[in-house]
Design an enzyme around this catalytic site. Structure first.
Site, PDB file in Angstrom:
ATOM      1  N   ARG A   1      15.764  69.465   9.913  1.00  0.00           N
ATOM      2  CA  ARG A   1      14.524  69.139   9.961  1.00  0.00           C
ATOM      3  C   ARG A   1      14.040  68.033  10.895  1.00  0.00           C
ATOM      4  NH1 ARG A   1      13.042  73.531   7.349  1.00  0.00           N
ATOM      5  NH2 ARG A   1      14.203  73.727   4.929  1.00  0.00           N
TER       6      ARG A   1
ATOM      7  N   ASN B   1      22.535  66.541   2.744  1.00  0.00           N
ATOM      8  CA  ASN B   1      23.529  67.864   2.610  1.00  0.00           C
ATOM      9  C   ASN B   1      24.827  67.618   3.252  1.00  0.00           C
ATOM     10  OD1 ASN B   1      21.436  69.145   1.146  1.00  0.00           O
ATOM     11  ND2 ASN B   1      20.508  69.943   2.914  1.00  0.00           N
TER      12      ASN B   1
ATOM     13  N   LYS C   1      23.189  62.899  -2.497  1.00  0.00           N
ATOM     14  CA  LYS C   1      22.315  63.967  -2.914  1.00  0.00           C
ATOM     15  C   LYS C   1      23.242  64.903  -3.877  1.00  0.00           C
ATOM     16  CE  LYS C   1      19.721  68.372  -1.189  1.00  0.00           C
ATOM     17  NZ  LYS C   1      19.066  68.966  -0.334  1.00  0.00           N
TER      18      LYS C   1
ATOM     19  N   GLU D   1      19.674  71.753  -4.859  1.00  0.00           N
ATOM     20  CA  GLU D   1      19.628  72.602  -3.961  1.00  0.00           C
ATOM     21  C   GLU D   1      20.988  73.075  -3.358  1.00  0.00           C
ATOM     22  OE1 GLU D   1      15.260  71.928  -1.816  1.00  0.00           O
ATOM     23  OE2 GLU D   1      16.957  70.884  -0.971  1.00  0.00           O
TER      24      GLU D   1
ATOM     25  N   ARG E   1       7.869  72.612 -11.543  1.00  0.00           N
ATOM     26  CA  ARG E   1       9.122  71.800 -10.737  1.00  0.00           C
ATOM     27  C   ARG E   1       8.655  70.539 -10.540  1.00  0.00           C
ATOM     28  NH1 ARG E   1      10.516  73.018  -4.318  1.00  0.00           N
ATOM     29  NH2 ARG E   1      10.785  70.976  -3.635  1.00  0.00           N
TER      30      ARG E   1
ATOM     31  N   LYS F   1      11.190  60.529  -3.560  1.00  0.00           N
ATOM     32  CA  LYS F   1      10.153  60.989  -2.919  1.00  0.00           C
ATOM     33  C   LYS F   1       9.193  60.586  -3.079  1.00  0.00           C
ATOM     34  CE  LYS F   1      12.858  65.039  -0.841  1.00  0.00           C
ATOM     35  NZ  LYS F   1      12.832  66.351  -0.398  1.00  0.00           N
TER      36      LYS F   1
ATOM     37  N   ASP G   1       7.508  67.729  -2.506  1.00  0.00           N
ATOM     38  CA  ASP G   1       8.336  67.787  -1.204  1.00  0.00           C
ATOM     39  C   ASP G   1       7.655  67.407  -0.114  1.00  0.00           C
ATOM     40  OD1 ASP G   1      10.726  67.855   0.176  1.00  0.00           O
ATOM     41  OD2 ASP G   1      10.945  69.876   0.013  1.00  0.00           O
TER      42      ASP G   1
ATOM     43  N   GLU H   1       8.440  67.610   8.564  1.00  0.00           N
ATOM     44  CA  GLU H   1       8.889  68.938   8.132  1.00  0.00           C
ATOM     45  C   GLU H   1       7.718  69.771   7.751  1.00  0.00           C
ATOM     46  OE1 GLU H   1      11.565  68.802   4.740  1.00  0.00           O
ATOM     47  OE2 GLU H   1      11.208  70.938   4.449  1.00  0.00           O
TER      48      GLU H   1
ATOM     49  N   HIS I   1       2.397  73.224  -0.707  1.00  0.00           N
ATOM     50  CA  HIS I   1       3.568  74.158  -0.592  1.00  0.00           C
ATOM     51  C   HIS I   1       3.237  75.646  -0.088  1.00  0.00           C
ATOM     52  CE1 HIS I   1       7.857  74.831  -0.452  1.00  0.00           C
ATOM     53  NE2 HIS I   1       7.930  73.567  -1.104  1.00  0.00           N
TER      54      HIS I   1
ATOM     55  N   TRP J   1      10.361  78.297  -5.226  1.00  0.00           N
ATOM     56  CA  TRP J   1      10.238  78.288  -3.783  1.00  0.00           C
ATOM     57  C   TRP J   1       9.018  79.037  -3.104  1.00  0.00           C
ATOM     58  CZ3 TRP J   1      16.281  79.578  -2.446  1.00  0.00           C
ATOM     59  CH2 TRP J   1      17.060  78.146  -2.666  1.00  0.00           C
TER      60      TRP J   1
END
Ligand code: GCW
Length: 724
Positions: free
Chosen positions: A187, A229, A306, A310, A355, A379, A384, A412, A540, A562
């Protein structure tokens, strides 16, 4: 020959221009151009007539360095530093303990009230002579004080009766870099990672120093170098040596280094069979690792994690929970004063609950169970980093666990570094939101600064928008988002209006005729992006993977949550996600007062309407328009707002160098094209359900829906090559 010279010129010309442009932008808000106002310049010269600076320490030396760089540029004069604190000195910059008695007396009260990172800048009279004192309990306070002092000069403030005592309201003020070891940035839209792992530890890029200066100038005191990640390799000796080299640079600017810890590291780099947090060998492995790290970096900040999110490994892989995982690491770091920052960005593919509800459901039962050096990072909103989200219901709900605010500075979901969006406006909206957890006035800011529940350890994190682009952030105005994040992490009660003004003055100009229109442009830019991307609480609806352009039609991804269709739920009856008790009941996760407001279409702010309600296309909005017409008009308004931004920038030409003007003008043109893309793609798609014409005032679509659906961007920046 002539021809060759011409050819060479043509080839070099663009580079010359690029260089000029980037050199200006590279300086960020630390551009110390000469003070033009002659009265002020005369005042400043008087103040800097004879300067005493404590410099018997590396941090103090950095403060002195900055003065040495800045003052001659600002004032056009070489400096005279004296090496004794004397009553004649016009500017005294020293630790409180080193001040002469008569100066101590005049600063005592403010210094006593300040924290270890706080500072005082005060003009005082001594024996009929006025002077300015910059003092603090600790070295870092002096550095912060010097940066503030220079900012005041940069922004042409009258210093004659100055008295500023300021301390940060939040302890850990941190950037999170989602930087990979191969220097790609998840990102990231400003080039590659700043960290040149291949040349480290021996080669110290000047950029590391300028990065640290920029951060220190706004009070950022922590940086997590690597992607959440995570790659376990960063915890191996080869990389730790490189991290140590960076930490050695950053320490002198008061910045602590954190690393992301991959939960399965004991297996991947430790040759263990398991990473089970209750396994004795695993626990020992983390303890040994902590010892190894602290031997190199005594002030190492800790781990950012994290886990079980995911696809990242975590304690749940072993039938354990977040508390087991976080506390295991916290125990390893505790002897050295390190922290674990455990992220709450979790949602499971095995859970078909809305979610937006999952993180709260999962973490609430753990309140009070974490060790005292664990902070949970949440967050700003429950999904997100959308252009707009209501505040995350965890804020205020967990009383015993320090919650770190996680904002995303990198854009992002907000047009990457191509769109001009001033994010402090978004940050401020979240921080000002009232959780009502302890009655009216229980704002998110009070949760984050610890004042609501008396937390002693507090933090705010921003996902960095910094890369190795010459201007650091891709878009020159994206520098304002880094700046604004730092300022709000220092003081979450600052207004976005003031922050914009501070930044404009330090970066571009002190002329009111420039400041006012540009500030207005910045302050409306956030609402513009909401309008042209996802008005009225839509969220989203981005295209797959890259999250850049629109993709409200996407319905084919592996997990329901998603897919944009999961979020907007458009059908022939209407649009929106019912999160009231008749739907997913996500509103029950908020305090009663807040839940009642969100549940009631008469009380809910219209900006959050479709986040919480599925409403008919003919539902009447506050302005009397039907939902369909009102939505379409808001998309159009977003486009109109970008057009206005372009007009504003055009009218500022005379204040700007050609390259300064051009770079933003070109970006704004792209933004306009893409605002129309968003408007047209979304309206054409939703129109299939609403079955209604576009209202008067909305421009005709520029292309067909099929065209928009066919657009693919396999090489868009910032996408992770593989989700391993
Ligand atoms: O929004 C998602 C991003 C991922 C990111 C994740 C997270 C680092 O699309 O790229 O992964 O959030 O915050 O963990």
């Amino acid at each position: 020959m002539k021809f060759l010279r011409l050819l060479l010129l043509l080839i070099l010309l663009p580079y010359g221009q690029l260089k000029a442009q980037s050199l200006e932008d590279y300086k960020l808000w630390l551009d110390y151009s000469p003070v033009q106002n002659t009265d002020l310049a005369a005042d400043y010269l008087k103040i800097t007539r004879s300067i005493y600076v404590d410099d018997a320490d590396p941090i103090l030396a950095k403060a002195k360095n900055e003065l040495t760089t800045a003052l001659p540029q600002l004032l056009g004069k070489k400096l005279v530093f004296t090496n004794q604190i004397l009553p004649e000195n016009s500017l005294v910059i020293a630790l409180y303990e080193n001040l002469p008695k008569e100066l101590k007396e005049q600063t005592k009260a403010e210094i006593e009230n300040s924290t270890d990172e706080g500072f005082l800048i005060k003009s005082i009279d001594l024996k009929g002579k006025s002077k300015i004192i910059i003092s603090a309990k600790k070295e870092i306070g002096i550095l912060y004080g010097v940066f503030r002092f220079l900012h005041l000069m940069q922004s042409h403030q009258d210093l004659n009766a100055i008295s500023i005592a300021d301390s940060p309201k939040i302890d850990i003020r941190m950037l999170n870099h989602w930087d990979n070891l191969d220097r790609t940035v998840e990102r990231g839209y400003a080039g590659f990672s700043l960290w040149n792992w291949q040349k480290l530890p021996d080669y110290i890029d000047e950029r590391y120093i300028d990065y640290a200066r920029a951060n220190a100038s706004i009070g950022i005191n922590a940086t997590a170098l690597t992607n959440v990640n995570a790659n376990a390799l960063v915890l191996t000796p080869m990389y730790l040596e490189k991290v140590e080299a960076l930490a050695n640079v950053f320490r002198n600017y008061g910045i602590k280094v954190y690393l992301t810890a991959r939960f399965s590291a004991p297996i991947e780099i430790g040759n263990l069979k398991t990473a089970d947090p209750l396994d004795r060998e695993v626990r020992k492995w983390w303890k040994d690792k902590a010892k190894e790290i602290y031997a190199r970096i005594p002030d190492f900040g800790g781990f950012l994690v994290k886990a079980n999110s995911e696809g990242q490994p975590g304690p749940q892989n072993y039938g354990r929970n977040h508390v087991d995982g976080a506390n295991m690491m916290a125990e390893a770091l505790k002897p050295y004063g390190g922290n674990v920052i455990w992220r709450a960005f979790v949602y499971s593919e095995h859970d078909d609950t809305d979610r937006a509800k999952q993180a709260y459901d999962e973490f609430l039962p753990y309140d009070g169970k974490f060790m005292d050096n664990v902070l949970v990072q949440v967050k700003n909103g429950p999904i997100d980093f959308q252009p707009r989200e209501p505040f995350h219901p965890m804020f205020g709900a967990l009383e015993k666990t320090p919650l770190v605010m996680e904002f995303q500075i990198t854009q992002e979901y907000l047009g990457f570094s191509t769109h001009l969006v001033f994010l402090p406006k978004l940050f401020e909206e979240v921080l000002d939101s009232d959780t009502y957890r302890k009655g009216k006035g229980s704002t998110v800011a009070k949760v984050i600064d610890g004042s609501l529940y008396g937390n002693t350890l507090t933090g705010m994190a921003g996902v960095s928008n910094i890369g190795n682009d010459l201007n650091w952030t891709g878009h020159p105005f994206a520098q304002a988002n880094w700046y604004g994040f730092g300022r709000l992490a220092w003081d979450p009660y600052l207004s976005s209006d003031n922050i914009a003004e501070e930044w404009i003055r330090a970066t571009y100009s002190n002329d009111e005729n420039f400041i006012q229109p540009v500030k207005k442009m910045m302050l409306t830019s956030r609402e513009a992006v909401v309008n042209y991307m996802s008005p009225l609480g839509l969220h989203h609806i981005f295209d797959t993977g890259h999250h850049y352009g629109p993709g409200p039609w996407v319905d084919n991804l592996g997990r329901p949550d998603w897919n944009p269709v999961y979020y907007h739920k458009a059908d022939s009856l209407g649009i929106g996600f019912d999160r009231t008790p008749t739907g997913s009941n996500a509103t029950e996760q908020y305090a009663d007062e807040v839940a009642k407001m969100f549940n009631d279409t008469d009380k809910i702010p219209e900006r959050d309407l479709l986040w919480f309600h599925h409403l008919p296309w003919d539902y009447t909005l506050n302005n009397g328009e039907t939902l369909w017409n009102g939505m379409a008009l808001q998309y159009q308004e977003g486009v109109d707002q970008v057009e206005e931004m372009i007009r504003t920038w055009d009218s500022m030409k005379s204040f700007l160098t050609e390259s300064q003007y051009n770079e933003v003008a070109m970006l704004l043109k792209i933004q306009l094209k893409e605002a129309k893309w968003w408007r047209d793609a979304c309206l054409l798609y939703f129109q299939k359900f609403s079955d209604r014409p576009l209202p008067a005032g909305v421009e005709k679509p520029t292309q067909t829906l099929e065209h928009f659906k066919s657009l693919k961007f396999p090489f868009a920046p910032g996408i992770r090559p593989s989700w391993d």
